[in-house]
Design a protein around this motif. Sequence first.
Motif, PDB file in Angstrom:
ATOM      1  N   ARG A 221       0.939  -1.277   0.026  1.00  0.00           N
ATOM      2  CA  ARG A 221       0.046  -0.015  -0.023  1.00  0.00           C
ATOM      3  C   ARG A 221       0.897   1.122   0.030  1.00  0.00           C
ATOM      4  O   ARG A 221       0.721   2.219  -0.679  1.00  0.00           O
ATOM      5  CB  ARG A 221      -0.846  -0.073   1.026  1.00  0.00           C
ATOM      6  CG  ARG A 221      -2.093  -0.965   0.936  1.00  0.00           C
ATOM      7  CD  ARG A 221      -3.417  -0.525   1.945  1.00  0.00           C
ATOM      8  NE  ARG A 221      -2.667  -0.837   3.420  1.00  0.00           N
ATOM      9  CZ  ARG A 221      -2.619  -2.103   4.211  1.00  0.00           C
ATOM     10  NH1 ARG A 221      -3.224  -3.233   3.256  1.00  0.00           N
ATOM     11  NH2 ARG A 221      -2.101  -1.962   5.433  1.00  0.00           N
TER      12      ARG A 221
ATOM     13  N   GLY B 131       2.119   2.253  -3.478  1.00  0.00           N
ATOM     14  CA  GLY B 131       1.081   2.568  -4.524  1.00  0.00           C
ATOM     15  C   GLY B 131       0.535   1.151  -5.181  1.00  0.00           C
ATOM     16  O   GLY B 131      -0.236   1.508  -5.856  1.00  0.00           O
TER      17      GLY B 131
ATOM     18  N   ASP C 119      -2.028   0.057  -3.950  1.00  0.00           N
ATOM     19  CA  ASP C 119      -3.536  -0.199  -4.133  1.00  0.00           C
ATOM     20  C   ASP C 119      -4.147   0.628  -5.183  1.00  0.00           C
ATOM     21  O   ASP C 119      -5.458   0.784  -5.260  1.00  0.00           O
ATOM     22  CB  ASP C 119      -3.940   0.362  -2.596  1.00  0.00           C
ATOM     23  CG  ASP C 119      -3.259   1.875  -2.303  1.00  0.00           C
ATOM     24  OD1 ASP C 119      -2.444   2.420  -2.959  1.00  0.00           O
ATOM     25  OD2 ASP C 119      -3.859   2.341  -1.340  1.00  0.00           O
ATOM     26  N   THR C 120      -3.380   1.298  -6.053  1.00  0.00           N
ATOM     27  CA  THR C 120      -3.823   1.905  -6.950  1.00  0.00           C
ATOM     28  C   THR C 120      -4.284   1.033  -8.481  1.00  0.00           C
ATOM     29  O   THR C 120      -4.605   1.581  -9.298  1.00  0.00           O
ATOM     30  CB  THR C 120      -2.951   2.992  -7.638  1.00  0.00           C
ATOM     31  OG1 THR C 120      -1.836   2.320  -8.019  1.00  0.00           O
ATOM     32  CG2 THR C 120      -2.579   4.276  -6.633  1.00  0.00           C
TER      33      THR C 120
ATOM     34  N   HIS D  57      -6.344  -1.649 -10.015  1.00  0.00           N
ATOM     35  CA  HIS D  57      -7.905  -2.115  -9.915  1.00  0.00           C
ATOM     36  C   HIS D  57      -8.143  -3.252 -10.859  1.00  0.00           C
ATOM     37  O   HIS D  57      -7.519  -3.436 -12.113  1.00  0.00           O
ATOM     38  CB  HIS D  57      -8.602  -0.934 -10.189  1.00  0.00           C
ATOM     39  CG  HIS D  57      -8.387   0.232  -9.407  1.00  0.00           C
ATOM     40  ND1 HIS D  57      -8.891   0.296  -8.174  1.00  0.00           N
ATOM     41  CD2 HIS D  57      -7.688   1.385  -9.779  1.00  0.00           C
ATOM     42  CE1 HIS D  57      -8.402   1.530  -7.553  1.00  0.00           C
ATOM     43  NE2 HIS D  57      -7.720   2.165  -8.613  1.00  0.00           N
TER      44      HIS D  57
ATOM     45  N   ASP E  73      -7.663  -3.379 -15.106  1.00  0.00           N
ATOM     46  CA  ASP E  73      -6.310  -2.566 -15.404  1.00  0.00           C
ATOM     47  C   ASP E  73      -5.450  -3.410 -16.465  1.00  0.00           C
ATOM     48  O   ASP E  73      -5.307  -4.672 -16.291  1.00  0.00           O
ATOM     49  CB  ASP E  73      -5.589  -2.188 -14.284  1.00  0.00           C
ATOM     50  CG  ASP E  73      -6.402  -0.878 -13.518  1.00  0.00           C
ATOM     51  OD1 ASP E  73      -7.145  -0.533 -14.022  1.00  0.00           O
ATOM     52  OD2 ASP E  73      -5.491  -0.420 -12.349  1.00  0.00           O
TER      53      ASP E  73
ATOM     54  N   ARG F 145       2.761   5.481 -15.888  1.00  0.00           N
ATOM     55  CA  ARG F 145       2.963   5.029 -14.456  1.00  0.00           C
ATOM     56  C   ARG F 145       3.816   3.816 -14.285  1.00  0.00           C
ATOM     57  O   ARG F 145       3.333   2.831 -15.061  1.00  0.00           O
ATOM     58  CB  ARG F 145       1.374   5.221 -13.921  1.00  0.00           C
ATOM     59  CG  ARG F 145       0.890   6.580 -13.825  1.00  0.00           C
ATOM     60  CD  ARG F 145      -0.449   6.564 -13.214  1.00  0.00           C
ATOM     61  NE  ARG F 145      -1.254   5.595 -14.108  1.00  0.00           N
ATOM     62  CZ  ARG F 145      -2.107   4.803 -13.369  1.00  0.00           C
ATOM     63  NH1 ARG F 145      -2.312   4.775 -12.110  1.00  0.00           N
ATOM     64  NH2 ARG F 145      -2.836   3.956 -14.109  1.00  0.00           N
TER      65      ARG F 145
END
Length: 86
Positions: free
Chosen positions: A28, A31, A33-34, A36, A39, A66
């Motif tokens: 977490r 990052g 948790d970004t 989904h 994706d 990203r």
Amino acid sequence: QMTLDVKNADGNIDHWVVEDIGGARGMRERGWDTLHPGDEITLYYHPVRGEGHAGLLIRVAFPDGRVLPKPQPPAGDNPQHGYGTQ
């Protein structure tokens, strides 16, 4: 640990499991948790030995450029000085 559905070269779905050495809290903080469901990503990993669909997660790249995990500030850096902001 994350589970992923990956389309193979034949167009079929393989079920994968990848792990990050940082555990859930560390994931977490970096990052993860970004990510989904649904994706589309490029996954970089160290595979397990044998023919299993599993590995140790290195990084994930999104089509928009990203990359996860997010870079971490060097030890002793003060994040309130804008490290990692654009």
